[in-house]
Write an enzyme that holds these catalytic residues in place. Structure first.
Site, PDB file in Angstrom:
ATOM      1  N   GLU A  82     -21.415 -10.417  23.174  1.00 32.92           N
ATOM      2  CA  GLU A  82     -21.238  -9.307  22.230  1.00 32.92           C
ATOM      3  C   GLU A  82     -22.577  -8.657  21.888  1.00 32.92           C
ATOM      4  O   GLU A  82     -22.667  -7.880  20.938  1.00 32.92           O
ATOM      5  CB  GLU A  82     -20.536  -9.809  20.958  1.00 32.92           C
ATOM      6  CG  GLU A  82     -19.077 -10.201  21.196  1.00 32.92           C
ATOM      7  CD  GLU A  82     -18.289 -10.481  19.919  1.00 32.92           C
ATOM      8  OE1 GLU A  82     -18.901 -10.576  18.832  1.00 32.92           O
ATOM      9  OE2 GLU A  82     -17.049 -10.596  20.006  1.00 32.92           O
ATOM     10  N   GLN A  90      -6.747   6.427 -18.191  1.00 34.55           N
ATOM     11  CA  GLN A  90      -8.003   6.012 -18.829  1.00 34.55           C
ATOM     12  C   GLN A  90      -8.042   4.498 -19.082  1.00 34.55           C
ATOM     13  O   GLN A  90      -9.096   3.874 -18.989  1.00 34.55           O
ATOM     14  CB  GLN A  90      -8.261   6.812 -20.116  1.00 34.55           C
ATOM     15  CG  GLN A  90      -7.172   6.766 -21.196  1.00 34.55           C
ATOM     16  CD  GLN A  90      -6.075   7.788 -20.970  1.00 34.55           C
ATOM     17  OE1 GLN A  90      -5.906   8.342 -19.895  1.00 34.55           O
ATOM     18  NE2 GLN A  90      -5.290   8.041 -22.022  1.00 34.55           N
ATOM     19  N   ASN A 128       3.456   5.199 -15.452  1.00 32.31           N
ATOM     20  CA  ASN A 128       3.903   6.495 -14.958  1.00 32.31           C
ATOM     21  C   ASN A 128       3.029   6.949 -13.784  1.00 32.31           C
ATOM     22  O   ASN A 128       2.168   6.220 -13.293  1.00 32.31           O
ATOM     23  CB  ASN A 128       3.921   7.520 -16.103  1.00 32.31           C
ATOM     24  CG  ASN A 128       2.531   7.765 -16.670  1.00 32.31           C
ATOM     25  OD1 ASN A 128       1.522   7.420 -16.052  1.00 32.31           O
ATOM     26  ND2 ASN A 128       2.482   8.348 -17.843  1.00 32.31           N
ATOM     27  N   TYR A 164      -1.192  -3.920 -17.414  1.00 34.78           N
ATOM     28  CA  TYR A 164      -0.853  -2.651 -18.042  1.00 34.78           C
ATOM     29  C   TYR A 164       0.608  -2.667 -18.476  1.00 34.78           C
ATOM     30  O   TYR A 164       1.485  -3.047 -17.704  1.00 34.78           O
ATOM     31  CB  TYR A 164      -1.083  -1.472 -17.083  1.00 34.78           C
ATOM     32  CG  TYR A 164      -0.875  -0.174 -17.815  1.00 34.78           C
ATOM     33  CD1 TYR A 164      -1.877   0.328 -18.632  1.00 34.78           C
ATOM     34  CD2 TYR A 164       0.331   0.500 -17.748  1.00 34.78           C
ATOM     35  CE1 TYR A 164      -1.681   1.484 -19.368  1.00 34.78           C
ATOM     36  CE2 TYR A 164       0.542   1.658 -18.481  1.00 34.78           C
ATOM     37  CZ  TYR A 164      -0.472   2.149 -19.283  1.00 34.78           C
ATOM     38  OH  TYR A 164      -0.268   3.281 -20.023  1.00 34.78           O
ATOM     39  N   HIS A 192      18.113   2.912 -15.333  1.00 37.46           N
ATOM     40  CA  HIS A 192      16.657   2.880 -15.568  1.00 37.46           C
ATOM     41  C   HIS A 192      16.073   4.273 -15.701  1.00 37.46           C
ATOM     42  O   HIS A 192      15.369   4.575 -16.652  1.00 37.46           O
ATOM     43  CB  HIS A 192      15.939   2.118 -14.458  1.00 37.46           C
ATOM     44  CG  HIS A 192      15.770   0.668 -14.768  1.00 37.46           C
ATOM     45  ND1 HIS A 192      15.017   0.232 -15.818  1.00 37.46           N
ATOM     46  CD2 HIS A 192      16.259  -0.439 -14.179  1.00 37.46           C
ATOM     47  CE1 HIS A 192      15.046  -1.093 -15.862  1.00 37.46           C
ATOM     48  NE2 HIS A 192      15.800  -1.531 -14.871  1.00 37.46           N
ATOM     49  N   ASP A 238      16.262 -10.078 -13.963  1.00 35.91           N
ATOM     50  CA  ASP A 238      15.362  -9.271 -14.795  1.00 35.91           C
ATOM     51  C   ASP A 238      14.863 -10.049 -15.997  1.00 35.91           C
ATOM     52  O   ASP A 238      13.731  -9.880 -16.438  1.00 35.91           O
ATOM     53  CB  ASP A 238      16.118  -8.043 -15.337  1.00 35.91           C
ATOM     54  CG  ASP A 238      16.207  -6.939 -14.317  1.00 35.91           C
ATOM     55  OD1 ASP A 238      15.486  -7.003 -13.310  1.00 35.91           O
ATOM     56  OD2 ASP A 238      17.006  -6.006 -14.532  1.00 35.91           O
ATOM     57  N   GLN A 246      21.068  -0.770 -12.624  1.00 34.51           N
ATOM     58  CA  GLN A 246      19.814  -0.174 -12.168  1.00 34.51           C
ATOM     59  C   GLN A 246      19.821   1.345 -12.322  1.00 34.51           C
ATOM     60  O   GLN A 246      18.788   1.945 -12.603  1.00 34.51           O
ATOM     61  CB  GLN A 246      19.507  -0.565 -10.713  1.00 34.51           C
ATOM     62  CG  GLN A 246      19.230  -2.047 -10.555  1.00 34.51           C
ATOM     63  CD  GLN A 246      18.227  -2.568 -11.554  1.00 34.51           C
ATOM     64  OE1 GLN A 246      17.057  -2.184 -11.526  1.00 34.51           O
ATOM     65  NE2 GLN A 246      18.663  -3.418 -12.478  1.00 34.51           N
ATOM     66  N   GLU A 269      14.602  -3.090  -3.431  1.00 26.52           N
ATOM     67  CA  GLU A 269      13.953  -3.934  -4.443  1.00 26.52           C
ATOM     68  C   GLU A 269      14.868  -5.119  -4.813  1.00 26.52           C
ATOM     69  O   GLU A 269      14.452  -6.265  -4.751  1.00 26.52           O
ATOM     70  CB  GLU A 269      13.670  -3.083  -5.678  1.00 26.52           C
ATOM     71  CG  GLU A 269      12.945  -3.813  -6.795  1.00 26.52           C
ATOM     72  CD  GLU A 269      12.879  -2.990  -8.069  1.00 26.52           C
ATOM     73  OE1 GLU A 269      13.642  -1.992  -8.197  1.00 26.52           O
ATOM     74  OE2 GLU A 269      12.081  -3.340  -8.956  1.00 26.52           O
ATOM     75  N   HIS A 270      16.102  -4.800  -5.212  1.00 32.35           N
ATOM     76  CA  HIS A 270      17.079  -5.848  -5.534  1.00 32.35           C
ATOM     77  C   HIS A 270      18.217  -5.790  -4.537  1.00 32.35           C
ATOM     78  O   HIS A 270      18.736  -4.701  -4.263  1.00 32.35           O
ATOM     79  CB  HIS A 270      17.695  -5.617  -6.921  1.00 32.35           C
ATOM     80  CG  HIS A 270      16.695  -5.520  -8.028  1.00 32.35           C
ATOM     81  ND1 HIS A 270      16.297  -4.323  -8.578  1.00 32.35           N
ATOM     82  CD2 HIS A 270      16.009  -6.485  -8.687  1.00 32.35           C
ATOM     83  CE1 HIS A 270      15.406  -4.555  -9.542  1.00 32.35           C
ATOM     84  NE2 HIS A 270      15.217  -5.859  -9.631  1.00 32.35           N
ATOM     85  N   SER A 316      13.331   2.104  -9.776  1.00 28.53           N
ATOM     86  CA  SER A 316      14.103   0.891  -9.536  1.00 28.53           C
ATOM     87  C   SER A 316      15.258   1.134  -8.551  1.00 28.53           C
ATOM     88  O   SER A 316      15.722   2.257  -8.379  1.00 28.53           O
ATOM     89  CB  SER A 316      14.665   0.398 -10.867  1.00 28.53           C
ATOM     90  OG  SER A 316      15.138  -0.911 -10.719  1.00 28.53           O
ATOM     91  N   HIS A 366     -27.347 -13.714  16.401  1.00 28.40           N
ATOM     92  CA  HIS A 366     -26.282 -14.698  16.203  1.00 28.40           C
ATOM     93  C   HIS A 366     -26.528 -15.902  17.130  1.00 28.40           C
ATOM     94  O   HIS A 366     -26.487 -17.060  16.701  1.00 28.40           O
ATOM     95  CB  HIS A 366     -24.904 -14.104  16.527  1.00 28.40           C
ATOM     96  CG  HIS A 366     -24.328 -13.224  15.449  1.00 28.40           C
ATOM     97  ND1 HIS A 366     -24.900 -12.031  15.073  1.00 28.40           N
ATOM     98  CD2 HIS A 366     -23.204 -13.355  14.681  1.00 28.40           C
ATOM     99  CE1 HIS A 366     -24.155 -11.485  14.107  1.00 28.40           C
ATOM    100  NE2 HIS A 366     -23.132 -12.268  13.861  1.00 28.40           N
TER     101      HIS A 366
END
Lengths: 433, 433
Positions: free
Chosen positions: B415, B191, B214, B129, B262, B361, B259, B327-328, B237, B420
């Site tokens: 068991e 969708q 998003n 995506y 962003h 990046d 950052q 993250e970074h 970020s 088995h």
């Protein structure tokens, strides 16, 4: 067992029928579970103990929620010492196998002064869920705890519901101790999952929760996913046997039933190129069902999700195997290794006449927690990988960065990220004046 | 930027403030998204096109949903050829790095006739995506597609929303083509995620969906998780710089802002042992903000989630780094390699003065899709691992099984799983008569 000629239509019907069992369809209990999770998140022990009192044991308190050393000793005294011995033998094999899954940090350098790599770090803590109730599986305790411990997880806690007298199943306790659990708590259900995800006064917050459970446990794991890591949501057990005319129908029948006995939603499927084998297996199944102790469960499971599919060719059969993507796959053909090479989707693959599925459940060493319900298309068995995470490592010298700095600035500007470009440019501003 | 003395309390406040940004708190849109997902699942293209017409382009149809070769050629003609060149250079580095992540199938045998192993198989298909809107990141296209292709995924499709004229951003199209996407579809939002998860008449069902988006995209990914595999849900970020008195305040300030630009939810944090550095960085930040093109976003991000924490010791600072699990992470200290050894939790670690975050990046090669919002405690960067799955391999000869068959039968009976036990016992019944 029903014998069906393999066709596009029969396969489609079978696939749709199997997918009815998907844990993705549990939606109707979602709100109930979310409420439990939210309560434990905000109220901590108070909610955890109220819910435990309601569902499991009304004597639960901060003082007795954690299993004591004394209780563990009692458990060893209670069970047959032969079981402890068998657990230890099995544990050795499980450990040996999982040791081989270990991944190492790596790096690669260039003489220009660059180093790139990947640092592998064990999770700090893990929480194992073990269901209570009638089906008590110490083998699953081993399969959850060993990969975490081999990965290097410092702190492994286990949650399992106790009975009305506040007791935890002794075989489960022994298995937990042998495998190396650091603490065991007498709580179960969605409330136990929430407790491990968010922490309470008594239960520590963990980084990852694994282990099977009922529908409430499964939904709770989905609800807390992202706040912690979870393993994939397990659906009912499945076996698929791929067999040709060389297979022993008595063995195939016995193996199909080994999974059918798990529960009424379990699925046992034979895909074969031999109508003769199909008929013989069906007869053997009838013979076994009559004498096995869990015959009611087995019969319902076979009626619901048992199939014998007869294919025109081995290639057609294998194509179907790949579409079903079974949790367990046995290949009992003339050349099982060659057939295996064409298999894309299966949780565990058992090759040949003597690699019966329960060998993998209990003893061989590979993990028995496997992707179900077609998710072997994209999920893997539980492994050491599940208990480590990686960090990228990036080092560039001034000289190395200087060679490429204009490209980076250009790319950043093309994405309208001028502060990104600036952070590179600032390092060369004197030279460019 | 606010300068705060590091204490248990200030750290706790910071951690709680950061967690407000968790995608786990998106609950209020869940029902809307679930409705969209369910509609696309049952109605297929009809729902997909109606929703696309409503949100993106009212001209969408079965005939034009797929980007044509002609449109790809147009995209190449539209963008600056220098960008294509930069994309190619970057792509080479990304490919080289991800090649090193490849895992191989392995097996181990014993002369008793056992073979255990792990078969690594690429997923058959993957869906990437790519968000539309103002923030268009061809670099993310590369970072999603390359690991899938290196893993050996046959079929990589991409979905990205088009504009009101039915056009997809040309730089995104070029990046997709260069990285090896097999097909691109002009659909976006929840969708598009549902379409790739369940398939429609026009969009193929895939095994795994990755890529940022998003809040609606994030919730849709969570909703389809389990039906397909998804990557972790990305939050805003983050950058964390760990620096001592040896760091260049101008570089540190520039990197923090890379950052912060962003979005307003992004977080930029400096943890330092030097009050002098703290003050200098703060001043440099003010200087940069005044001239950077995205100053409004940066200022809001800094006001909301920007911090300079001053610690008493490097060990205290590193403990905080591990709790934030950024993250970074940039380490700009006298001995960054030694500090790195103590870091448990970070998506990507940038070492030393010239390893600025945007290098990762755009260019160095490691993936820039990284765990956010504290999930570096348990999640890893997107990698080749995400596009393969494993099957356990188990083979035992008759002789090997015979040695252990009683243990397996005993364990199964303990068991209460008699079928088995039977599946093992049946293989030795003649001998035991």
């Amino acid at each position: 067992m029903r014998i069906v000629k393999l066709s596009q239509e029969s396969r489609q019907n079978l696939l749709e029928n199997l997918l009815k069992r998907s844990p993705g369809n549990y939606g109707q209990y979602q709100d109930t579970v979310q409420e439990i999770v939210d309560r434990v998140k905000t109220e901590g022990d108070k909610a955890l103990f109220e819910l435990t009192a309601k569902f499991d044991w009304d004597g639960i308190s901060k003082e007795n929620v954690k299993v004591t050393e004394e209780e563990v000793r009692e458990a060893y005294d209670t069970i047959d010492p032969a079981l402890t011995e068998t657990i230890r033998k099995s544990l050795k094999n499980i450990r040996d196998y999982h040791e081989k899954q270990k991944q190492y940090s790596w790096f690669d350098t260039t003489p220009e002064g660059t180093m790139l790599g990947q640092k592998v770090t064990p999770l700090a803590s893990a929480g194992v869920y073990v269901p209570g109730g009638k089906a008590v599986y110490p083998s699953s305790v081993l399969m959850n705890i060993v990969p975490a411990k081999i990965a290097g997880v410092d702190h492994v806690v286990m949650c399992t519901p106790c009975n009305k007298e506040g007791k935890v199943n002794p075989a489960v306790l022994v298995a937990a101790k042998e495998a190396g659990a650091d603490e065991v708590y007498k709580v179960g259900g969605a409330q136990a999952i929430a407790a491990m995800a968010f922490g309470t006064e008594s239960i520590p917050k963990v980084d990852k929760i694994t282990g099977p459970g009922n529908i409430f446990v499964a939904l709770a794991k989905k609800a807390v996913s992202g706040f912690v890591s979870i393993d994939s949501i397990a659906g009912p057990s499945e076996i698929l046997v791929l067999a040709d005319e060389t297979a022993n129908p008595r063995y195939v029948a016995a193996d199909l039933l080994s999974q059918a006995e798990h529960d009424e939603m379990a699925s046992a499927i034979l895909v074969t190129t031999s109508m003769e084998l199909a008929e013989k297996v069906s007869a053997e199944v009838d013979g076994f069902v009559a004498v096995l102790s869990r015959k009611e469960i087995i019969q319902k499971s076979l009626d619901n999700y048992g199939y014998i599919l007869v294919a025109d060719s081995l290639d057609d059969a294998i194509e179907t195997v790949n579409m079903i993507a079974s949790e367990h796959l046995e290949i009992v053909t003339k050349n099982p290794f060659e057939a295996m090479m064409k298999v894309r989707n299966a949780g565990a693959i058992f090759l040949g006449e003597y690699s019966s599925e329960p060998l993998g459940d209990y003893f061989a060493g590979p993990n028995h927690i496997l992707p179900t319900n077609g998710t072997a298309r994209f999920f893997s068995p539980v492994s050491v990988d599940d208990f480590v995470k990686k960090s990228s490592i990036i080092y560039y010298s001034r000289e190395a960065l200087e060679k490429v700095h204009k490209d980076i600035e250009y790319f950043a500007k093309a994405e309208q990220l001028t502060a990104h470009a600036n952070s590179i440019a600032v390092r060369f501003e004197q030279k460019e004046d």
